[in-house]
Design an enzyme around this catalytic site. Structure first.
Site, PDB file in Angstrom:
ATOM      1  N   TYR A  12       2.302  -3.747  -5.618  1.00  0.00           N
ATOM      2  CA  TYR A  12       2.470  -3.590  -4.162  1.00  0.00           C
ATOM      3  C   TYR A  12       3.232  -2.293  -3.861  1.00  0.00           C
ATOM      4  O   TYR A  12       2.878  -1.531  -2.955  1.00  0.00           O
ATOM      5  CB  TYR A  12       3.196  -4.812  -3.590  1.00  0.00           C
TER       6      TYR A  12
ATOM      7  N   PRO B  23      11.605   4.015   4.909  1.00  0.00           N
ATOM      8  CA  PRO B  23      11.464   2.569   5.059  1.00  0.00           C
ATOM      9  C   PRO B  23      10.465   1.986   4.055  1.00  0.00           C
ATOM     10  O   PRO B  23       9.377   2.523   3.887  1.00  0.00           O
ATOM     11  CB  PRO B  23      10.939   2.411   6.491  1.00  0.00           C
TER      12      PRO B  23
ATOM     13  N   GLY C  44       8.851  -1.689   3.339  1.00  0.00           N
ATOM     14  CA  GLY C  44       8.738  -3.082   3.754  1.00  0.00           C
ATOM     15  C   GLY C  44       8.926  -4.018   2.570  1.00  0.00           C
ATOM     16  O   GLY C  44       8.383  -3.784   1.500  1.00  0.00           O
TER      17      GLY C  44
ATOM     18  N   ARG D  89      -6.033  -2.092  -0.156  1.00  0.00           N
ATOM     19  CA  ARG D  89      -5.270  -1.594  -1.310  1.00  0.00           C
ATOM     20  C   ARG D  89      -5.743  -2.441  -2.472  1.00  0.00           C
ATOM     21  O   ARG D  89      -5.451  -3.644  -2.545  1.00  0.00           O
ATOM     22  CB  ARG D  89      -3.775  -1.726  -1.061  1.00  0.00           C
TER      23      ARG D  89
ATOM     24  N   LYS E 230       7.114   8.752  13.025  1.00  0.00           N
ATOM     25  CA  LYS E 230       6.812   8.859  11.581  1.00  0.00           C
ATOM     26  C   LYS E 230       5.316   8.652  11.348  1.00  0.00           C
ATOM     27  O   LYS E 230       4.738   7.695  11.871  1.00  0.00           O
ATOM     28  CB  LYS E 230       7.592   7.781  10.810  1.00  0.00           C
TER      29      LYS E 230
ATOM     30  N   SER F  98       4.090  12.588   7.278  1.00  0.00           N
ATOM     31  CA  SER F  98       3.920  11.567   6.243  1.00  0.00           C
ATOM     32  C   SER F  98       2.495  11.047   6.255  1.00  0.00           C
ATOM     33  O   SER F  98       1.878  10.929   7.319  1.00  0.00           O
ATOM     34  CB  SER F  98       4.885  10.408   6.541  1.00  0.00           C
TER      35      SER F  98
ATOM     36  N   HIS G  21       2.208   8.109   4.675  1.00  0.00           N
ATOM     37  CA  HIS G  21       2.606   6.741   4.323  1.00  0.00           C
ATOM     38  C   HIS G  21       2.522   6.517   2.805  1.00  0.00           C
ATOM     39  O   HIS G  21       2.163   5.447   2.324  1.00  0.00           O
ATOM     40  CB  HIS G  21       1.709   5.735   5.058  1.00  0.00           C
TER      41      HIS G  21
ATOM     42  N   ARG H 291      -0.833   5.283   1.295  1.00  0.00           N
ATOM     43  CA  ARG H 291      -1.180   3.860   1.450  1.00  0.00           C
ATOM     44  C   ARG H 291      -2.051   3.608   2.670  1.00  0.00           C
ATOM     45  O   ARG H 291      -2.467   2.489   2.916  1.00  0.00           O
ATOM     46  CB  ARG H 291       0.106   3.028   1.572  1.00  0.00           C
TER      47      ARG H 291
ATOM     48  N   GLY I  33       5.706  11.742  -2.289  1.00  0.00           N
ATOM     49  CA  GLY I  33       5.623  12.343  -3.618  1.00  0.00           C
ATOM     50  C   GLY I  33       6.840  13.125  -4.074  1.00  0.00           C
ATOM     51  O   GLY I  33       6.785  13.796  -5.109  1.00  0.00           O
TER      52      GLY I  33
HETATM   53  C1  LIG Z   1       6.083  -0.619  -0.859  1.00  0.00           C
HETATM   54  C2  LIG Z   1       6.108   0.282   0.329  1.00  0.00           C
HETATM   55  C3  LIG Z   1       6.315  -0.253   1.583  1.00  0.00           C
HETATM   56  C4  LIG Z   1       6.369   0.586   2.700  1.00  0.00           C
HETATM   57  N1  LIG Z   1       6.670   0.038   3.917  1.00  0.00           N
HETATM   58  C5  LIG Z   1       6.792   0.860   4.989  1.00  0.00           C
HETATM   59  C6  LIG Z   1       7.217   0.333   6.241  1.00  0.00           C
HETATM   60  O1  LIG Z   1       7.506  -0.850   6.380  1.00  0.00           O
HETATM   61  N2  LIG Z   1       7.285   1.204   7.287  1.00  0.00           N
HETATM   62  C7  LIG Z   1       7.001   2.534   7.173  1.00  0.00           C
HETATM   63  O2  LIG Z   1       7.082   3.275   8.142  1.00  0.00           O
HETATM   64  N3  LIG Z   1       6.623   3.052   5.978  1.00  0.00           N
HETATM   65  C8  LIG Z   1       6.535   2.252   4.902  1.00  0.00           C
HETATM   66  N4  LIG Z   1       6.172   2.785   3.688  1.00  0.00           N
HETATM   67  C9  LIG Z   1       5.950   4.241   3.563  1.00  0.00           C
HETATM   68  C10 LIG Z   1       7.275   4.944   3.202  1.00  0.00           C
HETATM   69  O3  LIG Z   1       8.180   4.864   4.258  1.00  0.00           O
HETATM   70  C11 LIG Z   1       7.063   6.423   2.865  1.00  0.00           C
HETATM   71  O4  LIG Z   1       6.360   7.059   3.915  1.00  0.00           O
HETATM   72  C12 LIG Z   1       6.350   6.670   1.543  1.00  0.00           C
HETATM   73  O5  LIG Z   1       6.681   5.688   0.597  1.00  0.00           O
HETATM   74  C13 LIG Z   1       6.714   8.052   1.015  1.00  0.00           C
HETATM   75  O6  LIG Z   1       6.088   8.324  -0.190  1.00  0.00           O
HETATM   76  P1  LIG Z   1       6.795   8.129  -1.617  1.00  0.00           P
HETATM   77  O7  LIG Z   1       6.773   6.655  -1.901  1.00  0.00           O
HETATM   78  O8  LIG Z   1       5.905   8.903  -2.522  1.00  0.00           O
HETATM   79  O9  LIG Z   1       8.188   8.680  -1.534  1.00  0.00           O
HETATM   80  C14 LIG Z   1       6.147   1.969   2.550  1.00  0.00           C
HETATM   81  C15 LIG Z   1       5.934   2.497   1.276  1.00  0.00           C
HETATM   82  C16 LIG Z   1       5.910   1.682   0.178  1.00  0.00           C
HETATM   83  C17 LIG Z   1       5.720   2.290  -1.184  1.00  0.00           C
END
Ligand SMILES: Cc1cc2nc3c(=O)[nH]c(=O)nc-3n(C[C@H](O)[C@H](O)[C@H](O)COP(=O)(O)O)c2cc1C
Length: 380
Positions: A25, A78, A80, A166, A252, A274, A276, A279, A309
């Protein structure tokens, strides 16, 4: 004993500590995971052109982000349900960040509620990330709760009208179930330390959603969430939130400079570039690749933050040389929390800080402003 000298080592340790469905996840992206891969490969496109003999004994990494002092320009993104990764929960990550004079952006879907986290650390070190529910009364109530808890920065995530496939989650049966499957329980049996630790905790659901009867268990909540979020939000909703929130307001999930222009027009204080973490829209550009264009559009009217990244101190430096105010990391802190609880996150932050300091020495930059103002790019 795990020897940890990189984010990848934290990732390996996390994989060994949490059940497969939970690791996947966190680790996975959408569809082919092309954007997830691009978030790393794009760093090769911007080589540094260093300066030498600048008499820098110790670079000064301090800066401010949205008016809040930071020991260096890094914020926890953030994540989740991030609190599921360790019995220590999100509170451990928030403490590690605050003690390092950094901040954490708390997910709408965190296990610890915003009220609990704001009691754990100075709320000036927290941002609150929001999604917009179909039921606007719930959204408005969450905004009020964040303010009452003392948080002064609201982050609206705008890149999630739907949740794409996913593949790893689908294979693990994560999200569609309303309770644990036999397969998931089996995976948990291989991780008894995690299972016992998390089972003993009082917080085992998404804390922020408890008042809104969206399910009694984490799995029920996860299944309800996708039906409850409004896929059709627009700029009018952003304007509504902007007038509702008296503090700093951040969007964001922006990538296009024209959206940054609209964010400036609506009175946002910052945008977080971003995708995300790869994802959401698979095939999307990496945020780093859009950074210079967005910085040019912002023209100093709002702060530009970026994530996706970032795994080395030098990566932070790279974003700053392209005009970012600060960088955010998601998976790195999630892996570190899973690998070593609060100490894991502390070690991770030290790792990034030391990496940035050594990078700045080698680049010839004595302070953060210098990174933002001097050109360290190879002329094209
Ligand atoms: C497991 C997971 C859960 C995430 N949940 C949220 C969330 O609840 N809200 C949100 O704005 N972004 C969420 N994101 C995105 C992250 O805030 C962020 O944009 C992203 O992880 C950045 O990339 P990185 O993991 O390579 O640092 C989530 C990312 C991951 C990996």
């Amino acid at each position: 004993m795990d020897v940890i000298v990189s984010v990848d080592d934290f990732r390996t340790a996390a994989r060994r500590r949490v059940p497969r469905w939970l690791f996947d996840y966190v680790d996975g992206g959408s569809y082919a995971e092309a954007t997830l891969l691009r978030n790393r490969s794009c760093f090769n496109e911007h080589p540094f052109l260093p300066r030498v003999l600048r008499q820098i004994a110790q670079p000064d990494t301090t800066t401010t982000v949205l008016g809040v002092k930071h020991a260096f320009p890094l914020i926890l993104s953030p994540v989740g349900m991030g609190g599921m990764l360790s019995a220590a929960g999100e509170g451990a990550a928030a403490r590690a960040a605050a003690d390092a004079t950094l901040s954490m952006c708390v997910s709408h879907f965190s296990i610890a509620s915003i009220e609990n986290l704001a009691r754990t650390v100075d709320p000036a070190r927290l941002m609150f990330q929001l999604y917009i529910f179909r039921d606007r009364a719930i959204t408005a109530d969450m905004v009020r709760r964040a303010w009452d808890a003392g948080v002064r920065t609201l982050v609206l995530t705008v890149d999630t009208p739907v949740t794409p496939l996913r593949e790893r989650d689908a294979r693990n049966g994560f999200r569609r179930l309303s309770r644990l499957s036999g397969r998931q329980i089996c995976q948990m049996a291989f991780r008894p330390r995690w299972t016992l630790g998390v089972a003993q905790r009082s917080e085992r659901v998404i804390g922020n959603l408890v008042p809104y009867s969206m399910g009694r268990t984490l799995f029920e909540q996860a299944a309800t969430i996708s039906r409850s979020l409004d896929p059709a939000i627009g700029w009018a909703d952003v304007a509504w939130l902007r007038q509702l929130w008296k503090g700093q307001f951040v969007l964001k999930g922006i990538l296009h400079p024209e959206d940054t222009e609209r964010a400036a027009g609506i009175g946002a204080d910052a945008v977080i570039l971003s995708n995300h973490g790869g994802r959401q829209l698979d095939g999307a550009v990496a945020a780093l690749e859009t950074l210079e264009a967005n910085v040019a559009t912002a023209a100093g009217r709002l702060e530009i933050l970026v994530d996706g990244g970032f795994r080395y101190g030098n990566d932070i430096m790279r974003a700053l040389t392209l005009g970012a105010r600060a960088v955010m990391v998601g998976r790195p802190w999630a892996y570190a929390l899973a690998a070593g609880g609060e100490k894991g996150v502390r070690d991770l932050l030290t790792y990034f800080h030391e990496g940035l300091q050594s990078g700045m020495s080698l680049l010839g930059a004595d302070r953060i402003q210098n990174l933002q103002e001097e050109n360290y790019q190879v002329p094209v």
